[in-house]
Enzyme design. Structure first.
Site, short mmCIF file in Angstrom:
data_model
loop_
_atom_site.label_atom_id
_atom_site.label_comp_id
_atom_site.label_asym_id
_atom_site.label_seq_id
_atom_site.Cartn_x
_atom_site.Cartn_y
_atom_site.Cartn_z
N SER A 109 9.09 -1.49 -5.15
CA SER A 109 9.34 -1.50 -3.70
C SER A 109 10.80 -1.82 -3.38
CB SER A 109 8.45 -2.56 -3.04
OG SER A 109 8.85 -2.80 -1.71
N TYR A 133 12.57 2.27 1.61
CA TYR A 133 12.38 2.06 3.05
C TYR A 133 13.69 2.43 3.72
CZ TYR A 133 7.88 -0.41 3.35
OH TYR A 133 6.56 -0.74 3.35
N THR A 159 9.18 6.25 1.83
CA THR A 159 8.03 5.89 2.67
C THR A 159 8.32 6.30 4.11
OG1 THR A 159 7.40 4.10 1.21
CG2 THR A 159 6.60 3.96 3.46
N LYS A 230 6.02 9.51 0.92
CA LYS A 230 4.78 8.71 0.91
C LYS A 230 4.36 8.35 2.33
CE LYS A 230 2.95 4.25 -0.76
NZ LYS A 230 3.01 3.31 0.35
N HIS A 254 -0.95 3.81 3.85
CA HIS A 254 -0.32 2.53 3.58
C HIS A 254 -1.39 1.44 3.38
CE1 HIS A 254 4.06 1.18 4.08
NE2 HIS A 254 3.48 0.07 3.71
#
Ligand SMILES: Cc1cc2nc3c(=O)[nH]c(=O)nc-3n(C[C@H](O)[C@H](O)[C@H](O)COP(=O)(O)O)c2cc1C
Length: 359
Positions: A109, A133, A159, A230, A254
């Site tokens: 992440s 992100y 994402t 994603k 998510h």
């Protein structure tokens, strides 16, 4: 519970629910809103029925597969989840070591509790991907992508379903906030500039002002490694993603943590596979807990699944060995389910293995 009691991913989930601190439990197990989508992700897998075939030739059987030309022990990857230091003192180091030991790619992440450069250096044998992100300043998003690639990540996962945080009441009630450790990869970047425009606190403060289809396309164009998008649930967005240069799609809501009352990811998968046709890798996550779920996902058009919460449950229970054990359990269950539906290889799994008769 003793080690012998951990026979399934659900056992790790029960142990976590019974023993984790309230704030961490709310963060990991919670969903957005009323938790409708988070629950339906699980229920949708449970409602699907397998329709096995018998007496096939299973002698060369294996769940091993490949994605983007690289091998996986089974069609399972570790989903990106933030701040593993909240679950185990070794954090992502433990998870990545377990990933390497079990032949499982790990998607790290943006909000990992370790810098991506330090993680790839510490676990060179792991197949690490990096989740992006979007940052408030687009140049920082590009920098994050470049850093991950330079560090050795083999794919980027952008994402796209969380331009703002979900409304998560369980976390609010427990007073949970992500610790500063989750900023390990973001400390180099300046705070977001003041944005002129709408007065809404949601739209003014949190929405990335830069990332739209064009910028997402630029990330793909500049990346030397595959970029997956994603958080796609609509076939038209899957087609737009492919047109923007996405090398693959992750069908995902998510884990029900962002927008409540959207469809379960597994229910959204078939239309996306139909729209894209064969050839584009499509992954799915949300509610995968059993080897039978892996087979169902492949039958409905996925190339592989991502595993989210169970990895965190296992990390909390027993660190690196917990995660390695949980991944091994899922691999073994997947092979057992394959053998019992009559599929020797992941490529043998198709929609005919899903019961289409009366319920
Ligand atoms: C505690 C937690 C943190 C997460 N953090 C991220 C994240 O940083 N980036 C991201 O793209 N998805 C994140 N997700 C979503 C997961 O990648 C994944 O989509 C979801 O967990 C899959 O559902 P499952 O937990 O039912 O397997 C997070 C999920 C959880 C449970």
């Amino acid at each position: 519970m003793t080690a012998a009691d951990f026979l399934s991913l659900a056992d790790y989930g029960r142990h976590f629910a019974a023993t984790a601190p309230a704030g961490v439990r709310a963060w990991v197990d919670g969903g957005a809103g009323d938790g409708i989508t988070a629950a339906e992700n699980l229920a949708a897998f449970a409602a699907l029925r397998l329709w096995p075939r018998v007496l096939g030739d299973l002698r060369a059987g294996s769940a091993a597969t490949e994605l983007f030309g690289r091998p996986l022990a089974a069609p399972v990857l570790i989903a990106p989840t933030a701040c593993h230091a909240l679950l185990d003192p070794e954090g992502e180091l433990a998870t990545a070591t377990a990933a390497a030991l079990t032949g499982t790619p790990m998607i790290v992440s943006t909000q990992a509790s370790v810098r991506i450069e330090d993680l790839t250096a510490a676990v060179p044998g792991a197949d690490l991907w990096f989740q992006i992100y979007p940052q408030p300043v687009f140049a920082d998003t590009l920098d994050l992508c470049r850093r991950a690639v330079a560090a050795g990540c083999r794919a980027l996962v952008l994402t796209v379903d969380a331009p703002v945080s979900g409304v998560r009441n369980a976390e609010q009630r427990a007073g949970f906030v992500l610790p500063e450790a989750a900023q390990a990869n973001l400390r180099d970047y300046a705070p977001p500039p003041a944005v002129e425009g709408p007065r809404s606190p949601v739209f003014r403060g949190l929405v990335d002002p830069a990332l739209r289809w064009a910028e997402a396309g630029r990330i793909c164009a500049e990346s030397p490694v595959p970029v997956l998008f994603k958080g796609i649930l609509h076939p038209d967005d899957a087609l737009k993603a492919r047109a923007a240069g996405a090398a693959g799609i992750v069908v995902s809501n998510h884990g029900g943590r962002v927008l409540d009352t959207v469809p379960p990811a597994i229910a959204a998968l078939p239309a996306i596979r139909r729209a894209l046709g064969p050839g584009v890798p499509v992954l799915v996550d949300g509610g995968v807990r059993r080897g039978t779920d892996v087979v169902k996902a492949l039958a409905l058009g996925a190339d592989a699944v991502l595993l989210g919460r169970p990895v965190l449950h296992a990390l909390f229970a027993a660190g690196m060995s917990g995660v390695a054990h949980a991944l091994t359990l899922l691999q073994t269950e997947t092979e057992a389910a394959m053998a019992l539906v009559g599929a020797a290889r992941p490529g043998d799994i198709d929609a005919t293995l899903i019961w289409s008769g009366p319920q």
